[in-house]
Design an enzyme around this catalytic site. Structure first.
Site, PDB file in Angstrom:
ATOM      1  CB  CYS A   1      -3.929  -1.137  -1.362  1.00 50.49           C
ATOM      2  SG  CYS A   1      -2.804  -2.094  -0.547  1.00 50.49           S
TER       3      CYS A   1
ATOM      4  CB  CYS B   1      -0.813   0.080   0.825  1.00 54.42           C
ATOM      5  SG  CYS B   1      -2.417  -1.261   1.347  1.00 54.42           S
TER       6      CYS B   1
END
Ligand code: ZNA
Length: 293
Positions: free
Chosen positions: A193, A112
């Protein structure tokens, strides 16, 4: 043997021979048209990159040595998936689905907050990710690293690649190269993400992100708004170039609306300092590079 019997026999044999000749020439002809069809298609782009197999397998081992976390990948298996995706197919009729198995064998998780997308900043964005490991572009992922800058296409009726001609990028919508990048960009966006960053070119003409760009048509629509917390746009001007667009331009307002339309949070930053610092290495005397400025 009465004369009319002999002539009847001869007549039968000649008919048979004629039929055989017609059939044989038909087979030869059909084969020739097949070959001619393959040979006649002269696409506008260059052919498959020479030594493609060795380049891809070499890059595959290179990537595993650079990033051992990727695990053990079957490099010749990956090559075979590419071949299977395009061989014996019209190079203008390749769709994302054809690369499904290739995408599976090359799958990778993206941490992420690391994704960095780009549009019209190809050179600068990759100079940046080479200098720091803070972000990952598609070309730094396994799939992008393997295929970046290469050309390939198959032949409709024969196995293997066409080393003479392949369709140019815009020659047909579903060509082997653009469909590959569409698939790879979609997979990268889906795997992203946290904060997703995008480097755009503030000195380029027209819209900040072209309507037909992969960023708009593929990457934004494939992000999962429950996993992507924010899309952060970096508007970077060429240090010597014009300032055609900035975060407050009309074009950025429109892009904000577009991104929010996919339920994604939007933010924008002008001339993000670490990028400007990189631009300054080539232009140390520029006003923007003066610390006291
Ligand atoms: N590495 C690649 O070759 C590639 C990467 C190709 C296409 C897409 N991507 C992804 S999508 C990349 O990682 C970025 O995150 C996204 C950029 O795509 P974009 O928004 O359409 O931006 P762009 O600068 O207009 O195009 C990106 C690249 O696509 C270019 O550098 C070319 O390699 C290729 N391309 C796009 N349009 C054309 C083209 N090549 C030849 N003729 C074109 N008209």
């Amino acid at each position: 043997m009465p004369w009319h019997w002999a002539s009847k026999d001869m007549w039968l044999w000649s008919v048979l021979a004629l039929v055989l000749m017609v059939l044989a020439s038909g087979v030869v002809n059909a084969h020739a048209t097949g070959e001619q069809k393959d040979r006649a298609k002269k696409y506008k782009g260059g052919g498959t990159t020479s030594n493609l197999r060795n380049i891809i397998i070499g890059r595959c081992y290179h990537y595993m040595s650079l990033y051992p976390d990727i695990g053990d990948k079957n490099c010749s298996g990956i090559w075979q998936e590419l071949v299977d995706a395009v061989q014996r197919k019209d190079p203008c009729k390749i769709i994302q689905e054809d690369y499904k198995r290739l995408a599976l064998v090359a799958a990778q998780t993206i941490p992420c907050h690391k994704t960095l997308l780009w549009s019209r900043t190809n050179d600068l964005v990759h100079r940046y990710t080479k200098a720091t490991s803070a972000f990952i572009t598609l070309e730094d992922t396994f799939l992008g690293f393997l295929f970046n800058g290469l050309t390939w296409c198959g032949k409709p009726l024969r196995p293997g690649m066409n080393f003479k001609f392949c369709p140019a990028w815009n020659e047909c919508d579903h060509n082997s190269i653009s469909s590959f990048w569409r698939m790879a960009s979609a997979a990268f966006a889906r795997a992203s993400c946290g904060i997703v960053n995008v480097m755009l070119n503030g000195s380029a003409d027209g819209d900040i992100a072209r309507k037909e760009s992969f960023f708009r048509t593929v990457e934004i629509p494939n992000m999962d708004p429950t996993r992507v917390s924010e899309v952060k746009v970096w508007v970077i001007d060429d240090i010597q170039g014009d300032d055609k667009n900035s975060c407050n331009s009309k074009s950025l307002m429109e892009l904000k609306q577009f991104i929010e339309g996919y339920k994604l949070k939007y933010s924008c930053i002008d001339n993000y300092r670490p990028i400007q610092a990189l631009q300054c290495t080539g232009n140390p005397d520029h006003a923007a590079c003066n610390q006291c400025h």
